[in-house]
Motif scaffolding. Structure first.
Motif, PDB file in Angstrom:
ATOM      1  N   TYR A 215       0.834  -1.200   0.000  1.00 34.24           N
ATOM      2  CA  TYR A 215       0.000   0.000   0.000  1.00 34.24           C
ATOM      3  C   TYR A 215       0.865   1.244   0.000  1.00 34.24           C
ATOM      4  CZ  TYR A 215      -4.058  -2.854   0.433  1.00 34.24           C
ATOM      5  OH  TYR A 215      -5.041  -3.773   0.163  1.00 34.24           O
ATOM      6  N   GLU A 216       0.846   1.967  -1.119  1.00 30.53           N
ATOM      7  CA  GLU A 216       1.582   3.225  -1.239  1.00 30.53           C
ATOM      8  C   GLU A 216       0.778   4.372  -0.629  1.00 30.53           C
ATOM      9  OE1 GLU A 216       2.753   3.685  -5.312  1.00 30.53           O
ATOM     10  OE2 GLU A 216       3.733   1.727  -5.326  1.00 30.53           O
ATOM     11  N   ALA A 217      -0.482   4.110  -0.336  1.00 31.00           N
ATOM     12  CA  ALA A 217      -1.385   5.062   0.314  1.00 31.00           C
ATOM     13  C   ALA A 217      -2.361   4.242   1.147  1.00 31.00           C
ATOM     14  CB  ALA A 217      -2.142   5.878  -0.729  1.00 31.00           C
ATOM     15  N   SER A 218      -2.956   4.877   2.133  1.00 27.17           N
ATOM     16  CA  SER A 218      -3.980   4.204   2.926  1.00 27.17           C
ATOM     17  C   SER A 218      -5.195   3.955   2.031  1.00 27.17           C
ATOM     18  CB  SER A 218      -4.369   5.093   4.110  1.00 27.17           C
ATOM     19  OG  SER A 218      -5.443   4.542   4.818  1.00 27.17           O
ATOM     20  N   GLU A 219      -5.734   2.734   2.083  1.00 29.55           N
ATOM     21  CA  GLU A 219      -6.921   2.416   1.292  1.00 29.55           C
ATOM     22  C   GLU A 219      -8.098   2.135   2.209  1.00 29.55           C
ATOM     23  OE1 GLU A 219      -8.848  -0.768  -1.880  1.00 29.55           O
ATOM     24  OE2 GLU A 219      -6.871  -1.196  -1.062  1.00 29.55           O
ATOM     25  N   THR A 220      -9.234   2.714   1.875  1.00 27.76           N
ATOM     26  CA  THR A 220     -10.494   2.373   2.523  1.00 27.76           C
ATOM     27  C   THR A 220     -11.319   1.668   1.467  1.00 27.76           C
ATOM     28  OG1 THR A 220     -10.378   4.323   3.932  1.00 27.76           O
ATOM     29  CG2 THR A 220     -12.533   3.271   3.707  1.00 27.76           C
ATOM     30  N   CYS A 221     -11.824   0.481   1.801  1.00 27.15           N
ATOM     31  CA  CYS A 221     -12.623  -0.252   0.822  1.00 27.15           C
ATOM     32  C   CYS A 221     -13.868  -0.844   1.473  1.00 27.15           C
ATOM     33  CB  CYS A 221     -11.809  -1.343   0.137  1.00 27.15           C
ATOM     34  SG  CYS A 221     -11.152  -2.636   1.206  1.00 27.15           S
ATOM     35  N   TYR A 222     -14.899  -0.972   0.661  1.00 26.57           N
ATOM     36  CA  TYR A 222     -16.168  -1.558   1.078  1.00 26.57           C
ATOM     37  C   TYR A 222     -16.454  -2.725   0.152  1.00 26.57           C
ATOM     38  CZ  TYR A 222     -21.151  -2.320   1.587  1.00 26.57           C
ATOM     39  OH  TYR A 222     -22.371  -2.906   1.772  1.00 26.57           O
ATOM     40  N   LEU A 223     -16.551  -3.923   0.701  1.00 25.07           N
ATOM     41  CA  LEU A 223     -16.822  -5.107  -0.112  1.00 25.07           C
ATOM     42  C   LEU A 223     -18.315  -5.262  -0.343  1.00 25.07           C
ATOM     43  CD1 LEU A 223     -13.845  -5.761   0.592  1.00 25.07           C
ATOM     44  CD2 LEU A 223     -14.532  -8.147   0.671  1.00 25.07           C
ATOM     45  N   VAL A 224     -18.705  -5.220  -1.611  1.00 22.83           N
ATOM     46  CA  VAL A 224     -20.091  -5.435  -1.999  1.00 22.83           C
ATOM     47  C   VAL A 224     -20.366  -6.933  -2.009  1.00 22.83           C
ATOM     48  CG1 VAL A 224     -21.784  -5.127  -3.857  1.00 22.83           C
ATOM     49  CG2 VAL A 224     -20.074  -3.352  -3.402  1.00 22.83           C
ATOM     50  N   LYS A 225     -19.378  -7.683  -2.500  1.00 22.88           N
ATOM     51  CA  LYS A 225     -19.489  -9.141  -2.472  1.00 22.88           C
ATOM     52  C   LYS A 225     -18.093  -9.721  -2.330  1.00 22.88           C
ATOM     53  CE  LYS A 225     -19.311 -10.052  -7.450  1.00 22.88           C
ATOM     54  NZ  LYS A 225     -19.968 -10.712  -8.573  1.00 22.88           N
ATOM     55  N   GLY A 226     -18.046 -10.974  -1.887  1.00 19.41           N
ATOM     56  CA  GLY A 226     -16.781 -11.681  -1.798  1.00 19.41           C
ATOM     57  C   GLY A 226     -16.281 -11.894  -0.384  1.00 19.41           C
TER      58      GLY A 226
END
Length: 115
Positions: free
Chosen positions: A59-70
């Protein structure tokens, strides 16, 4: 598939991470609801998808993610432990983290980077 790391956007709510559980440097809010999705403007973020696979990532930057599926297991480098995230979860992965993503069930996610 679009490479999510080519996008450089700011996270809409910097203190959102404080509301979740933190494990191995990854903050997770489990099963967030529609009001939280709307509050963060998640549906306006870029989208990324991936079939079941396993790959290293830094991660070259902080990532915020929301999983829709999986469902994903994330193994931070130097740890035998993992953090599992699945559909409905919001996760914040810190800048500088080296890890391995193990995609157990095909992923569809919204994401934002905070440089």
């Amino acid at each position: 598939m679009e490479d999510p790391h080519r996008q450089a956007d700011s996270f809409a709510s910097p203190d959102a991470a404080s509301a979740g559980e933190c494990s191995l440097g990854i903050v997770v809010e489990r099963s967030i609801g529609e009001s939280r999705i709307a509050q963060l403007g998640i549906r306006s973020w870029p989208k990324w998808g991936c079939p079941p696979s396993k790959f290293p990532w830094t991660y070259e930057a902080s990532e915020t993610c929301y999983l829709v599926k999986g469902k994903v297991k994330i193994y931070p480098e130097g740890s035998s432990e993992c953090v599992e995230i699945s559909a409905g979860d919001l996760a914040v992965l810190p800048k500088g983290m080296c890890c391995t993503w193990e995609v157990l069930i095909a992923v569809d996610k919204y994401y934002k980077f905070d440089h």
